[in-house]
Design an enzyme around this catalytic site. Structure first.
Site, PDB file in Angstrom:
ATOM      1  N   LYS A 105       0.839  -1.188   0.000  1.00  0.00           N
ATOM      2  CA  LYS A 105       0.000   0.000   0.000  1.00  0.00           C
ATOM      3  C   LYS A 105       0.877   1.242   0.000  1.00  0.00           C
ATOM      4  O   LYS A 105       1.926   1.276   0.669  1.00  0.00           O
ATOM      5  CB  LYS A 105      -0.916  -0.028   1.229  1.00  0.00           C
ATOM      6  CG  LYS A 105      -1.967   1.062   1.281  1.00  0.00           C
ATOM      7  CD  LYS A 105      -2.860   0.852   2.493  1.00  0.00           C
ATOM      8  CE  LYS A 105      -3.910   1.953   2.654  1.00  0.00           C
ATOM      9  NZ  LYS A 105      -4.771   1.711   3.826  1.00  0.00           N
ATOM     10  N   SER A 158      -9.552   1.851   2.857  1.00  0.00           N
ATOM     11  CA  SER A 158      -8.620   2.601   2.033  1.00  0.00           C
ATOM     12  C   SER A 158      -7.574   1.729   1.353  1.00  0.00           C
ATOM     13  O   SER A 158      -6.867   2.199   0.453  1.00  0.00           O
ATOM     14  CB  SER A 158      -7.912   3.658   2.893  1.00  0.00           C
ATOM     15  OG  SER A 158      -7.105   3.052   3.898  1.00  0.00           O
ATOM     16  N   SER A 187     -10.087  -0.650   7.070  1.00  0.00           N
ATOM     17  CA  SER A 187      -9.433  -0.418   5.787  1.00  0.00           C
ATOM     18  C   SER A 187      -8.727  -1.634   5.206  1.00  0.00           C
ATOM     19  O   SER A 187      -8.257  -1.579   4.082  1.00  0.00           O
ATOM     20  CB  SER A 187      -8.438   0.744   5.905  1.00  0.00           C
ATOM     21  OG  SER A 187      -9.124   1.972   6.001  1.00  0.00           O
TER      22      SER A 187
END
Length: 472
Positions: A83, A162, A186
């Protein structure tokens, strides 16, 4: 030998490691296969924001180690995506913001550990900007750096966030595994929406050093994978420990069922079928309702805003060429032609005015939120003598850049309490994946992974994405 899309979709890390050990596969060949997938599919998905130019050389080094009998274990030569809020030396780490376009000078601690395990860092994945903590009206899966990530099952739908790019990349076989991060849902929510496994461990098991924060108290990196065994192996590498995972059994387990009915009939149906399967597997199920949800939310949100300002400003001071304060970040966004093109920065404005962490009001809010979150799980587990609680992870994915519909929202208690949570594919609403989550008590990380593996093996609910353009 060449690897087909089906090979990549189905293979587990132990299977790939055996093939590399036997000489039937090389890390370089595996890495090239995933890089070809990125070139082929990512223009439609927008899951990957940067490919590491050293990926193939990393893989070749892994092959040289293996040829010398110096393999570092199961993760050696396995391609991993990260990420884009996880620092990688010399490679962009933006948290989705154009304000962080100068790469960091050092790897995050979790990246150091993955490299030590021999993992091939393939690149970085898109994410909802600033971990979905810039505006309450943010478009889930969108960032000013990467644009809108698409759900691979139905391309006009959101992957949620996210950790949107990490979830999509794993679902679409752009890497064997990926690392996401979670503060409140997330990891587990995009895992549910993309139809993969996502594990949110107990905060502190994985170092947060070098990860763009929302709140250091409970931010945590966690593994995202197509198979629970791969999530467990990646988790061990992220911790710097050797994998010792063995699947468990659900026979004799006592499982609380937090149904969260009424949000969507397909979710209700999948939860009901999951309960039937758990019973068939020998588990006892008990319907429960976790208390204090509204009170947890009311205390947690203002506390998070205060922590966000404190922790983000501390992180920004480590980044060359970046804004140093919340005020400077707000001003950067106001001057940028892309940042505020879809939604605002209301939470950044709130953070500017947030109480300091020494303020007694803040301290009361944090004690209240964390205390109630732990009580809601501890009391429920104890009252019914439960091993864990099962709940729906998500509702059907909504249109990308559309209004986020009310959903079951079950990540909150484990997130605020700092307890483990894992989402596993459980069914579908038409072509859209639905997951169920297994929430454990304090320190129950290994237990929830074992139960998740047993459920995964029986349910076999994951499907290869269909890349449909839309559904009526």
């Amino acid at each position: 030998m060449d690897l087909s899309a089906a090979d990549l979709d189905q293979a587990t890390i132990p299977q790939l490691a055996r093939r590399m050990a036997d000489g039937g596969l090389t890390a370089a060949g595996l890495t090239r296969a995933y890089l070809r997938r990125v070139v082929e599919l990512d223009p439609r998905l927008r899951a990957v924001v940067a490919v590491d130019p050293t990926a193939e050389s990393q893989a070749e080094e892994s092959d040289r180690r293996r040829a010398l009998g110096q393999s570092r274990g199961l993760m050696d030569g396995i391609p991993v995506l990260l990420k884009d809020n996880i620092d990688t030396r010399g490679l962009a780490t933006t948290a989705g913001s154009r304000a962080l376009r100068v790469p960091p000078d050092a790897d995050a601690e979790v990246v150091t550990r993955l490299r030590a395990a021999g993992a091939v860092v393939l690149g970085k994945t898109n994410m909802t900007e600033w971990g979905n903590f810039r505006s309450p009206w943010a478009s889930s899966g969108w960032s000013a750096v990467g644009g809108q990530t698409a759900n691979p099952h139905v391309l006009d739908r959101t992957p949620c966030g996210s950790s949107s790019g990490s979830a999509v990349a794993v679902a679409a076989s752009l890497a064997q595994v990926a690392v996401g991060t979670e503060t409140n849902g997330s990891i587990v929510s995009p895992a549910g929406h993309a139809g993969i496994v996502g594990f949110k461990p107990t905060p502190g098991r994985v170092s947060n050093a070098g990860i763009v924060p929302i709140t250091a108290l409970r931010d945590t990196a966690g593994p995202m994978a197509r198979h629970v065994v791969d999530a467990a192996i990646l988790m061990a590498a992220m911790e710097g420990t050797g994998p010792s995972f063995t699947p468990g059994t659900l026979r004799g387990a006592r499982i609380g069922v937090w149904r969260r009915t009424g949000f969507d009939p397909d979710v209700d149906r999948v939860v009901a079928s999951t309960v039937e399967l758990l019973r068939d597997l020998g588990a006892t199920t008990v319907d429960v309702d976790l208390p204090y949800q509204d009170e947890i939310q009311a205390a947690d949100r203002p506390a998070m805003v205060a922590e966000f300002r404190h922790d983000l400003e501390r992180y920004l001071r480590t980044r060359t060429g970046a804004p140093r304060t919340m005020r400077e970040l707000v001003e950067f966004n106001e001057a940028d032609p892309v940042e505020l093109s879809l939604f605002g920065q209301e939470l950044l404005h709130d953070a500017e005015k947030a109480r300091p962490l020494t303020d007694p009001v803040y301290r009361h809010q944090r004690r209240t939120a964390t205390g109630l979150a732990r009580r809601c799980l501890d009391e429920t587990l104890a009252a019914h003598r439960l091993d864990l609680v099962m709940a729906p992870s998500n509702g059907p994915a909504w249109l990308a850049r559309g209004a986020d519909p009310s959903g079951p929202r079950t990540a909150l208690p484990a997130a605020v309490a700092g307890y483990p949570n894992v989402s596993v594919p459980a069914g579908f609403a038409g072509p859209l994946p639905l997951g169920v989550s297994f929430l454990g008590g304090r320190g129950a990380d290994e237990a929830v992974l074992r139960f998740a593996a047993a459920f995964e093996d029986a349910a076999r609910a994951r499907r290869t994405p269909a890349y449909l353009p839309g559904v009526s």
